[in-house]
Motif scaffolding. Structure first.
Motif, mmCIF file in Angstrom:
data_model
loop_
_atom_site.group_PDB
_atom_site.id
_atom_site.type_symbol
_atom_site.label_atom_id
_atom_site.label_comp_id
_atom_site.label_asym_id
_atom_site.label_seq_id
_atom_site.Cartn_x
_atom_site.Cartn_y
_atom_site.Cartn_z
ATOM 1 N N ASP A 35 0.834 -1.207 0.000
ATOM 2 C CA ASP A 35 0.000 0.000 0.000
ATOM 3 C C ASP A 35 0.867 1.254 0.000
ATOM 4 O OD1 ASP A 35 -2.273 -1.580 0.029
ATOM 5 O OD2 ASP A 35 -2.678 -1.266 2.174
ATOM 6 N N THR A 36 1.902 1.266 0.817
ATOM 7 C CA THR A 36 2.776 2.438 0.909
ATOM 8 C C THR A 36 3.596 2.620 -0.361
ATOM 9 O OG1 THR A 36 2.930 2.193 3.302
ATOM 10 C CG2 THR A 36 4.635 3.515 2.230
ATOM 11 N N LEU A 37 4.118 1.534 -0.891
ATOM 12 C CA LEU A 37 4.965 1.608 -2.074
ATOM 13 C C LEU A 37 4.161 1.771 -3.352
ATOM 14 C CD1 LEU A 37 6.939 0.638 0.111
ATOM 15 C CD2 LEU A 37 7.896 -0.928 -1.556
ATOM 16 N N GLY A 38 2.870 1.477 -3.274
ATOM 17 C CA GLY A 38 2.023 1.609 -4.457
ATOM 18 C C GLY A 38 2.327 0.559 -5.516
ATOM 19 N N ILE A 39 2.699 -0.635 -5.063
ATOM 20 C CA ILE A 39 2.990 -1.722 -5.994
ATOM 21 C C ILE A 39 2.197 -2.951 -5.571
ATOM 22 C CG2 ILE A 39 5.305 -0.877 -6.537
ATOM 23 C CD1 ILE A 39 6.436 -3.009 -4.635
ATOM 24 N N GLY A 40 2.109 -3.907 -6.438
ATOM 25 C CA GLY A 40 1.431 -5.153 -6.117
ATOM 26 C C GLY A 40 2.340 -6.083 -5.336
ATOM 27 N N LYS A 41 1.728 -7.055 -4.669
ATOM 28 C CA LYS A 41 2.527 -8.024 -3.916
ATOM 29 C C LYS A 41 3.505 -8.758 -4.824
ATOM 30 C CE LYS A 41 -0.407 -8.900 0.051
ATOM 31 N NZ LYS A 41 -1.188 -9.841 0.817
ATOM 32 N N GLY A 42 3.064 -9.064 -6.025
ATOM 33 C CA GLY A 42 3.952 -9.741 -6.976
ATOM 34 C C GLY A 42 5.189 -8.909 -7.269
ATOM 35 N N SER A 43 4.994 -7.605 -7.446
ATOM 36 C CA SER A 43 6.136 -6.719 -7.701
ATOM 37 C C SER A 43 7.056 -6.628 -6.492
ATOM 38 C CB SER A 43 5.640 -5.315 -8.074
ATOM 39 O OG SER A 43 4.964 -5.347 -9.303
ATOM 40 N N LEU A 44 6.453 -6.628 -5.303
ATOM 41 C CA LEU A 44 7.264 -6.593 -4.079
ATOM 42 C C LEU A 44 8.177 -7.809 -4.032
ATOM 43 C CD1 LEU A 44 7.842 -5.428 -1.173
ATOM 44 C CD2 LEU A 44 6.060 -6.977 -0.391
ATOM 45 N N TYR A 45 7.593 -8.975 -4.258
ATOM 46 C CA TYR A 45 8.380 -10.209 -4.186
ATOM 47 C C TYR A 45 9.354 -10.333 -5.353
ATOM 48 C CZ TYR A 45 5.590 -11.507 -0.221
ATOM 49 O OH TYR A 45 5.016 -11.517 1.025
ATOM 50 N N ASN A 46 8.944 -9.909 -6.542
ATOM 51 C CA ASN A 46 9.840 -9.968 -7.696
ATOM 52 C C ASN A 46 11.022 -9.014 -7.556
ATOM 53 O OD1 ASN A 46 8.361 -11.937 -9.046
ATOM 54 N ND2 ASN A 46 7.129 -10.440 -10.152
ATOM 55 N N ALA A 47 10.755 -7.828 -7.048
ATOM 56 C CA ALA A 47 11.814 -6.817 -6.948
ATOM 57 C C ALA A 47 12.728 -7.044 -5.755
ATOM 58 C CB ALA A 47 11.197 -5.423 -6.867
ATOM 59 N N PHE A 48 12.166 -7.501 -4.632
ATOM 60 C CA PHE A 48 12.954 -7.551 -3.401
ATOM 61 C C PHE A 48 13.070 -8.937 -2.782
ATOM 62 C CE2 PHE A 48 11.065 -3.281 -3.703
ATOM 63 C CZ PHE A 48 12.234 -2.566 -3.854
ATOM 64 N N GLY A 49 12.257 -9.867 -3.215
ATOM 65 C CA GLY A 49 12.308 -11.206 -2.647
ATOM 66 C C GLY A 49 11.331 -11.408 -1.514
#
Length: 192
Positions: A35-49
């Protein structure tokens, strides 16, 4: 060809650092991060693990920035005791001025995890070791200049100062005003 990233990873790490700093690791949910980063969970995991890997990046960012700021303050020109006093007061004033009273992310992490997470313990201990070395160098400079007593070993005085720094960072989270912290800082510096 993959889709281009829709966010700046550096900005995302900075934003995540603010969330972790405010809520702690355990109090920060993956949903809060997306919510804070304005990205989807998939993007969170893809970008940062994942949450933990993002926390590690955020903590490293904080530690690097904190160390650079502390070094800059301690290396300013002028009498050693006054540089030290100014640095300690600035740390306390910054913490006290924060409406959320977040304190120091490194100290918060040390208190949240203790020895239960070896990599995080190593990161926070590394920051404390670096701060200790910087304080010892400052004490040695002050001893050479005759500003600080030679009756005590520089390493011992640096340990006292490090304890003062960590203590004031924790105290600033709960103190209603600056008076007690200012007295502690001034007394510590005057005892040198």
């Amino acid at each position: 060809m993959g889709r281009p990233k829709q966010f700046d990873p550096e900005t995302a790490v900075e934003q995540a650092m603010q969330v972790f700093w405010r809520h702690g690791y355990a109090g920060t949910t993956p949903q809060c991060l997306v919510d804070t980063l304005g990205i989807g969970k998939g993007s969170l995991y893809n970008a940062f693990g994942g949450k933990r890997q993002l926390f590690d990046l955020a903590l490293r960012r904080y530690l690097d920035a904190h160390a650079a700021a502390m070094d800059a303050l301690l290396e300013e020109p002028g009498p050693v005791k006054e540089r030290l006093r100014k640095t300690l007061h600035l740390l306390a004033e910054t913490d006290l001025a924060d409406p959320d009273r977040r304190g120091c992310l490194a100290m918060n992490t040390a208190m949240e995890f203790g020895h239960s997470d070896a990599p995080l313990t190593a990161m926070t201990r590394g920051m404390l070791d670096r701060t200790d070395r910087a304080l010892q160098a400052l004490v040695e400079e002050g001893q050479r200049a005759g500003e600080i007593t030679r009756a005590r070993d520089a390493k011992d005085l640096a340990a006292l100062l490090l304890n003062t720094v960590t203590g004031l960072r924790v105290m600033a989270r709960i103190e209603s005003g600056p008076e007690r912290i200012r007295r502690a800082i001034d007394t510590t510096v005057d005892l040198l």
